[in-house]
Design a protein around this motif. Structure first.
Motif, PDB file in Angstrom:
ATOM      1  N   SER A   1       0.712  -1.365  -0.050  1.00 10.14           N
ATOM      2  CA  SER A   1      -0.128  -0.027   0.100  1.00 10.14           C
ATOM      3  C   SER A   1       0.749   1.273   0.057  1.00 10.14           C
ATOM      4  CB  SER A   1      -0.982  -0.068   1.207  1.00 10.14           C
ATOM      5  OG  SER A   1      -1.684  -1.238   1.414  1.00 10.14           O
ATOM      6  N   GLY A   2       0.402   2.277  -0.572  1.00 17.83           N
ATOM      7  CA  GLY A   2       0.898   3.468  -0.439  1.00 17.83           C
ATOM      8  C   GLY A   2       2.233   3.660  -1.072  1.00 17.83           C
ATOM      9  N   ASN A   3       2.207   2.996  -2.597  1.00 11.28           N
ATOM     10  CA  ASN A   3       3.365   3.111  -3.396  1.00 11.28           C
ATOM     11  C   ASN A   3       2.902   3.924  -4.686  1.00 11.28           C
ATOM     12  OD1 ASN A   3       5.957   1.546  -2.859  1.00 11.28           O
ATOM     13  ND2 ASN A   3       4.072   0.233  -1.836  1.00 11.28           N
ATOM     14  N   GLU A   4       3.617   3.699  -5.838  1.00 11.46           N
ATOM     15  CA  GLU A   4       3.287   4.574  -6.841  1.00 11.46           C
ATOM     16  C   GLU A   4       3.016   3.521  -8.182  1.00 11.46           C
ATOM     17  OE1 GLU A   4       6.173   7.635  -7.666  1.00 11.46           O
ATOM     18  OE2 GLU A   4       6.115   8.513  -5.537  1.00 11.46           O
ATOM     19  N   LEU A   5       2.384   2.322  -7.807  1.00  6.93           N
ATOM     20  CA  LEU A   5       2.408   1.443  -8.611  1.00  6.93           C
ATOM     21  C   LEU A   5       1.402   1.752  -9.802  1.00  6.93           C
ATOM     22  CD1 LEU A   5       2.082  -1.758  -6.515  1.00  6.93           C
ATOM     23  CD2 LEU A   5       4.066  -1.223  -7.995  1.00  6.93           C
ATOM     24  N   THR A   6       1.786   1.616 -10.917  1.00  4.08           N
ATOM     25  CA  THR A   6       0.722   2.015 -12.153  1.00  4.08           C
ATOM     26  C   THR A   6       0.463   0.760 -12.798  1.00  4.08           C
ATOM     27  OG1 THR A   6       2.489   2.361 -13.691  1.00  4.08           O
ATOM     28  CG2 THR A   6       1.622   4.058 -12.486  1.00  4.08           C
ATOM     29  N   THR A   7       1.049  -0.303 -12.530  1.00  2.00           N
ATOM     30  CA  THR A   7       0.795  -1.629 -13.365  1.00  2.00           C
ATOM     31  C   THR A   7       1.595  -2.795 -12.604  1.00  2.00           C
ATOM     32  OG1 THR A   7       1.036  -3.072 -15.390  1.00  2.00           O
ATOM     33  CG2 THR A   7       2.831  -1.599 -14.762  1.00  2.00           C
TER      34      THR A   7
ATOM     35  N   LEU B   1      -3.362  -9.505   0.260  1.00  3.33           N
ATOM     36  CA  LEU B   1      -2.734  -8.644  -0.763  1.00  3.33           C
ATOM     37  C   LEU B   1      -3.199  -7.496  -0.502  1.00  3.33           C
ATOM     38  CD1 LEU B   1      -0.915  -8.271  -3.073  1.00  3.33           C
ATOM     39  CD2 LEU B   1      -2.601  -9.108  -4.530  1.00  3.33           C
ATOM     40  N   HIS B   2      -2.411  -6.402   0.066  1.00  3.39           N
ATOM     41  CA  HIS B   2      -2.821  -5.201   0.025  1.00  3.39           C
ATOM     42  C   HIS B   2      -2.256  -4.157  -0.810  1.00  3.39           C
ATOM     43  CE1 HIS B   2      -4.101  -5.451   4.555  1.00  3.39           C
ATOM     44  NE2 HIS B   2      -4.465  -6.099   3.922  1.00  3.39           N
ATOM     45  N   LEU B   3      -2.948  -3.468  -1.764  1.00  2.00           N
ATOM     46  CA  LEU B   3      -2.443  -2.768  -2.924  1.00  2.00           C
ATOM     47  C   LEU B   3      -3.076  -1.290  -2.698  1.00  2.00           C
ATOM     48  CD1 LEU B   3      -2.690  -5.413  -5.695  1.00  2.00           C
ATOM     49  CD2 LEU B   3      -0.468  -4.095  -4.725  1.00  2.00           C
ATOM     50  N   GLU B   4      -3.910  -0.923  -1.614  1.00  2.00           N
ATOM     51  CA  GLU B   4      -4.454   0.569  -1.620  1.00  2.00           C
ATOM     52  C   GLU B   4      -3.494   1.571  -1.777  1.00  2.00           C
ATOM     53  OE1 GLU B   4      -4.348  -0.520   2.684  1.00  2.00           O
ATOM     54  OE2 GLU B   4      -4.366  -1.758   0.939  1.00  2.00           O
ATOM     55  N   ARG B   5      -4.009   2.874  -2.010  1.00  2.00           N
ATOM     56  CA  ARG B   5      -3.290   3.953  -2.263  1.00  2.00           C
ATOM     57  C   ARG B   5      -2.041   3.748  -3.167  1.00  2.00           C
ATOM     58  NH1 ARG B   5      -0.173   5.166   1.943  1.00  2.00           N
ATOM     59  NH2 ARG B   5      -0.715   3.154   3.133  1.00  2.00           N
ATOM     60  N   ASN B   6      -2.454   3.419  -4.349  1.00  2.00           N
ATOM     61  CA  ASN B   6      -1.332   3.367  -5.508  1.00  2.00           C
ATOM     62  C   ASN B   6      -2.262   3.941  -6.723  1.00  2.00           C
ATOM     63  OD1 ASN B   6       1.145   1.644  -5.023  1.00  2.00           O
ATOM     64  ND2 ASN B   6      -0.406   0.283  -4.160  1.00  2.00           N
ATOM     65  N   LYS B   7      -1.715   3.729  -7.615  1.00  2.00           N
ATOM     66  CA  LYS B   7      -2.203   4.693  -9.135  1.00  2.00           C
ATOM     67  C   LYS B   7      -2.364   3.464 -10.077  1.00  2.00           C
ATOM     68  CE  LYS B   7       1.268   8.433  -8.067  1.00  2.00           C
ATOM     69  NZ  LYS B   7       2.169   9.359  -8.478  1.00  2.00           N
ATOM     70  N   LEU B   8      -2.959   2.377  -9.706  1.00  2.00           N
ATOM     71  CA  LEU B   8      -3.667   1.438 -10.534  1.00  2.00           C
ATOM     72  C   LEU B   8      -4.895   1.951 -11.168  1.00  2.00           C
ATOM     73  CD1 LEU B   8      -3.097  -1.626  -8.282  1.00  2.00           C
ATOM     74  CD2 LEU B   8      -1.774  -1.106 -10.450  1.00  2.00           C
ATOM     75  N   SER B   9      -4.936   2.222 -12.668  1.00  2.00           N
ATOM     76  CA  SER B   9      -5.974   2.816 -13.107  1.00  2.00           C
ATOM     77  C   SER B   9      -6.931   1.498 -13.913  1.00  2.00           C
ATOM     78  CB  SER B   9      -5.793   3.646 -14.230  1.00  2.00           C
ATOM     79  OG  SER B   9      -4.810   3.178 -15.057  1.00  2.00           O
ATOM     80  N   THR B  10      -6.271   0.439 -13.915  1.00  2.00           N
ATOM     81  CA  THR B  10      -7.102  -0.741 -14.778  1.00  2.00           C
ATOM     82  C   THR B  10      -6.799  -1.864 -13.739  1.00  2.00           C
ATOM     83  OG1 THR B  10      -5.367  -1.385 -15.945  1.00  2.00           O
ATOM     84  CG2 THR B  10      -7.086   0.110 -16.934  1.00  2.00           C
ATOM     85  N   TYR B  11      -7.902  -2.683 -13.481  1.00  2.73           N
ATOM     86  CA  TYR B  11      -7.676  -3.990 -12.375  1.00  2.73           C
ATOM     87  C   TYR B  11      -6.718  -4.961 -13.245  1.00  2.73           C
ATOM     88  CZ  TYR B  11      -8.770  -7.984  -9.744  1.00  2.73           C
ATOM     89  OH  TYR B  11      -8.667  -9.066  -9.120  1.00  2.73           O
ATOM     90  N   PRO B  12      -5.631  -5.239 -12.686  1.00  3.54           N
ATOM     91  CA  PRO B  12      -4.574  -6.111 -13.242  1.00  3.54           C
ATOM     92  C   PRO B  12      -4.943  -7.558 -13.385  1.00  3.54           C
ATOM     93  CG  PRO B  12      -3.759  -5.902 -10.858  1.00  3.54           C
ATOM     94  CD  PRO B  12      -5.160  -4.890 -11.322  1.00  3.54           C
ATOM     95  N   ILE B  13      -5.819  -7.845 -14.140  1.00  2.00           N
ATOM     96  CA  ILE B  13      -6.566  -9.320 -13.968  1.00  2.00           C
ATOM     97  C   ILE B  13      -5.724 -10.316 -14.630  1.00  2.00           C
ATOM     98  CG2 ILE B  13      -7.543  -9.019 -16.602  1.00  2.00           C
ATOM     99  CD1 ILE B  13     -10.058 -10.631 -15.628  1.00  2.00           C
ATOM    100  N   VAL B  14      -4.682 -10.177 -15.553  1.00  2.00           N
ATOM    101  CA  VAL B  14      -3.879 -11.263 -15.860  1.00  2.00           C
ATOM    102  C   VAL B  14      -2.850 -11.336 -14.801  1.00  2.00           C
ATOM    103  CG1 VAL B  14      -1.964 -11.845 -17.651  1.00  2.00           C
ATOM    104  CG2 VAL B  14      -4.097 -10.612 -18.453  1.00  2.00           C
ATOM    105  N   ALA B  15      -2.202 -10.369 -14.344  1.00  2.00           N
ATOM    106  CA  ALA B  15      -1.280 -10.433 -13.222  1.00  2.00           C
ATOM    107  C   ALA B  15      -1.864 -11.364 -11.834  1.00  2.00           C
ATOM    108  CB  ALA B  15      -0.741  -9.233 -12.591  1.00  2.00           C
ATOM    109  N   MET B  16      -3.147 -11.087 -11.500  1.00  2.00           N
ATOM    110  CA  MET B  16      -3.898 -11.521 -10.562  1.00  2.00           C
ATOM    111  C   MET B  16      -4.380 -13.046 -10.730  1.00  2.00           C
ATOM    112  SD  MET B  16      -4.151  -9.227  -8.174  1.00  2.00           S
ATOM    113  CE  MET B  16      -5.536  -9.032  -7.295  1.00  2.00           C
ATOM    114  N   SER B  17      -4.380 -13.688 -12.069  1.00  2.00           N
ATOM    115  CA  SER B  17      -4.989 -14.621 -12.272  1.00  2.00           C
ATOM    116  C   SER B  17      -4.421 -15.925 -11.806  1.00  2.00           C
ATOM    117  CB  SER B  17      -5.113 -14.875 -13.965  1.00  2.00           C
ATOM    118  OG  SER B  17      -3.679 -15.209 -14.373  1.00  2.00           O
TER     119      SER B  17
END
Length: 363
Positions: free
Chosen positions: A183-189, A204-220
């Motif tokens: 959380s709290g990083n600058e992840l865009t992808t 898995l905590h990813l809040e407070r980042n810069k993800l503009s699309t859900y990373p469906i392939v990475a999460m699959s």
């Protein structure tokens, strides 16, 4: 259980008897030692370099000293260490072989420093490490395989750094990782394959980042995620099958404060165990058809422009049969505007569609 046992042992030893000052070859100057040198406490004593401690030492606390760096071989005589605390030490870099020889180390605390570089081989020898805390630093990049020696790593804290992306191979070797906090990083992808090596993640905590699309392939490739947090990422939509690979395990899902506008109808396909779902402070008008309410015990919906039409009827029926009646205000149609979903009369004429009706009647 061994980790918990050592933590409790450390807490107990810290309160036993008066601190013992020793000669440099025994208890380091300025430090306090307990339990026949098993615990060496050098918290905020003005150290400029890492003191040498005995092989019998199990816990070394170096917090709040201006150490700057970790020279190679700094812990060469400390092979018995199990817990190492180096928070707030103004560390800027973790050099290659910084922890060489610490083959018994289980806890490593490096939070709240100024670390911006982790050299290849920095974590060599840390095969027993189970808990690694790197939160509150300046880390922007993680080299491929940087965690590979850590075959027992269970919790990795990377909150509040400057990570911009995750690449394949980042977590190679750390296949036992269960809790990953970014959380709290600058992840865009999250690149495809970036989480393949840690498919057994439970949290898995990813809040407070810069993800503009859900990373469906990475999460699959994730299989057993129980808690996922994505709040405060600027995502507008959640696609079909977003959580399908781990949906029968997921119990907590945080999608709040995202500017989220819609779910694809199949977004919750395969989600069968969710108990806590947080959707507050978004721009949602409807909920997807695939969302099942049967297991929900905690649902937050406030600050969304809900459209109180028959599409929300399943939500209203759940509210009527549940003790949980969350705050959700209708924004449309005009005659329902301002009314709580739980009090609106808009759903009185909505029909219940049976599963049998959807599939057709057999003769």
């Amino acid at each position: 259980m061994r980790c918990v046992s050592w933590l409790l042992l450390g807490t107990c030893l810290l309160v036993l008897g008066p601190a013992v000052q020793g000669a440099p070859g025994q208890c380091p100057s300025l430090c306090h030692c307990h339990g026949d040198l098993q615990h060496v406490i050098c918290d905020n004593v003005g150290l400029k370099k890492i003191p040498r401690v005995s092989e019998v030492t199990r816990l070394l606390n170096l917090q709040r000293n201006n150490l700057g760096s970790i020279p190679t071989g700094a812990f060469g005589e400390s092979k018995g260490l199990i817990s190492l605390h180096m928070q707030h030490c103004q560390l800027r870099e973790i050099g290659s072989q910084a922890f060489k020889g610490l083959k018994k180390l289980i806890y490593l605390y490096l939070s709240n420093n100024e670390i911006n570089s982790i050299k290849p081989g920095a974590f060599e020898d840390l095969t027993e490490l189970t808990y690694l805390y790197l939160d509150g630093n300046q880390i922007s990049d993680l080299a491929k395989g940087i965690f590979s020696p850590m075959i027992n790593l269970f919790i990795l804290q990377l909150n509040d750094n400057k990570l911009r992306e995750l690449r394949p191979g980042t977590f190679a070797g750390a296949s036992d990782l269960r809790w990953l906090h970014m959380s709290g990083n600058e992840l865009t992808t999250l690149q495809p394959g970036s989480l393949d090596d840690v498919e057994n993640l439970a949290i898995l905590h990813l809040e407070r980042n810069k993800l503009s699309t859900y990373p469906i392939v990475a999460m699959s490739k994730l299989r057993v995620v129980e808690e996922l947090t994505l709040g405060k990422n600027p995502m507008r939509t959640i696609p079909d099958f977003a959580f399908q690979s781990f949906g029968r395990y997921m119990e907590k899902l945080y999608l709040d404060n995202m500017g989220l506008e819609k779910f694809s109808d199949g977004a919750f396909t395969g989600v069968t165990a969710v108990k806590s779902l947080h959707l507050d402070n978004n721009r949602l008008k409807f909920l997807p058809k695939s969302l099942e309410f049967g297991t929900l015990t905690n649902l937050t919906l406030s600050s969304n422009p809900w459209s109180c039409t028959c599409q929300l009827a399943p939500l209203r029926r759940w509210m009527d049969s549940s003790r949980n009646r969350p705050d959700a205000v209708c924004a449309s149609p005009p005659q329902q505007k301002g009314k709580q979903v739980r009090d609106s009369a808009a759903f009185s004429g909505c029909k219940v569609k049976s599963k049998r009706a959807k599939k057709g009647t057999r003769h």
